[in-house]
Scaffold this active site. Structure first.
Site, PDB file in Angstrom:
ATOM      1  N   ARG A 244       0.965  -1.302  -0.231  1.00  0.00           N
ATOM      2  CA  ARG A 244      -0.020  -0.071   0.092  1.00  0.00           C
ATOM      3  C   ARG A 244       0.876   1.313  -0.016  1.00  0.00           C
ATOM      4  NH1 ARG A 244      -2.869   1.192   5.226  1.00  0.00           N
ATOM      5  NH2 ARG A 244      -1.361   3.028   5.371  1.00  0.00           N
ATOM      6  N   HIS A 248      -3.866   5.053   4.036  1.00  0.00           N
ATOM      7  CA  HIS A 248      -5.098   4.083   4.186  1.00  0.00           C
ATOM      8  C   HIS A 248      -6.265   4.693   3.675  1.00  0.00           C
ATOM      9  CE1 HIS A 248      -7.683   1.496   6.069  1.00  0.00           C
ATOM     10  NE2 HIS A 248      -8.331   2.476   6.636  1.00  0.00           N
ATOM     11  N   TYR A 257       3.358   6.623  10.982  1.00  0.00           N
ATOM     12  CA  TYR A 257       3.583   5.155  11.448  1.00  0.00           C
ATOM     13  C   TYR A 257       4.527   4.438  10.310  1.00  0.00           C
ATOM     14  CZ  TYR A 257      -0.350   4.702   8.236  1.00  0.00           C
ATOM     15  OH  TYR A 257      -1.348   4.380   7.111  1.00  0.00           O
TER      16      TYR A 257
END
Length: 344
Positions: A244, A248, A257
């Site tokens: 990814r 998100h 993160y």
């Protein structure tokens, strides 16, 4: 891990490659859904799209699987599979409406057996098994295909569906898009398993691990699983190993993160660039034909955007529509209250 074209765009197993016509078809699907993904970001920033989960970098895993289906098959997408739904045939204007939270995007076209995007994690897996068994009971050779992420594969519904499908030999193809992250939790943290396709072993069904950034490999593996299901040989779990590269959702900040070390190397594995390099080297694609394709894709999207903009503003009572084919008494009562308070 099964692969047909490496990151540099060179064929590693030429004898397994699909036809040049199929290669071009898959390339078109990837360019088309990437354009949607990129334009969705822009629309969100312009206030013309709601919160959208991007799939950029995962086009091969989505288009390469959905392209193996017929309109008589079922597609059960999670929230990140807009690209798979578009490949399957969902109109762009309805996809735009859906991510605008417009009722005009809540229903699916009658000619397509695709469900609305699933927001709860993993609930689509048992539903797909049920649809697959229903098709078998009707005497068809239609199959169901459903998607999940690596995080979703730790949910109970995932395991229950695989056991259910294996025990009853359901004609179902399970796609596990391992993109490395369950929101902000990396796969290495949420499980000690490093090969998620082996989870199929516990349920007595085949599990295949494929390079999820190699669309030709994904297409071959998915085609074999689909045909296996049609022959009555049961379900298959396919793990596509991808990444990814984007957030998100468009409202997420992955820099909080993820580190540069986490992201290192994945841009070089880009699925669109990989197939484009291969097709140009083979002469199947030229710079001119590629440019023409992009113009066609851009025109299609802009027309779909105009169509979506022309949908009338939703009415409060429409929130009750497209829930059940026949409204329940409770829904009828709730609709009456809405009409009384807000009018028709």
């Amino acid at each position: 891990m099964f692969q047909l074209i490496d990151a540099e765009g060179a064929a590693t197993a030429p004898d397994r490659l699909p036809s040049p016509e199929t290669q071009l078809m898959l390339y078109r699907h990837m360019r088309r859904i990437r354009h949607f993904d990129e334009r969705a970001w822009v629309l969100y920033r312009q206030g013309k799209m709601g919160v959208f989960p991007p799939f950029g970098g995962m086009e091969a895993a989505q288009a390469g699987t959905a392209a193996t289906l017929t309109p008589d098959d079922w597609l059960f997408p999670s929230y990140r599979e807009t690209g798979a739904a578009l490949t399957y045939g969902l109109p762009i204007k309805q996809s735009i409406a859906y991510w605008r939270s417009s009722p005009h995007g809540w229903y699916m076209p009658d000619h397509l057996k695709v469900t609305p995007f699933y927001i709860p994690i993993a609930t689509q897996y048992p539903h797909a098994v049920g649809a697959a068994l229903a098709e078998r009971n009707r005497g068809t050779q239609n199959i169901a295909m459903t998607y999940i992420g690596d995080g979703g594969s730790s949910e109970g519904d995932f395991h229950e569906a695989l056991n259910f499908a294996g025990a009853l030999n359901a004609p179902c193809v399970f796609i596990l898009n391992n993109n490395g992250w369950a929101i902000s939790v990396p796969t290495r943290t949420q499980t000690r398993a490093r090969d998620l396709s082996k989870r199929a072993d516990g349920y007595g069904i085949p599990g295949v691990r494929v390079d999820g950034n190699d669309i030709l490999a994904v297409y071959v593996v998915a085609s074999e699983a689909v045909e296996r299901a049609r022959r009555g040989e049961g379900p298959t779990l396919i793990e596509t190993v991808t990444y990814r590269v984007k957030a998100h959702t468009v409202a997420d900040d992955p820099s909080r993160y993820r580190t540069d070390e986490d992201n290192a190397g994945w841009d070089a594995k880009d699925p669109v660039k990989r197939l484009r390099t291969y097709l140009l080297a083979q002469g199947t694609l030229t710079e001119e034909s590629d440019a023409a394709l992009l113009r066609e894709i851009e025109q299609e999207f802009e027309q779909a955007l105009r169509d979506a903009d022309e949908f009338p503003e939703p009415k409060p009572s429409e929130i009750m529509d497209h829930v059940f084919a026949v409204p329940t008494p409770q829904q009828e009562q709730q609709r009456a209250v809405i009409l009384e308070e807000y009018g028709a």
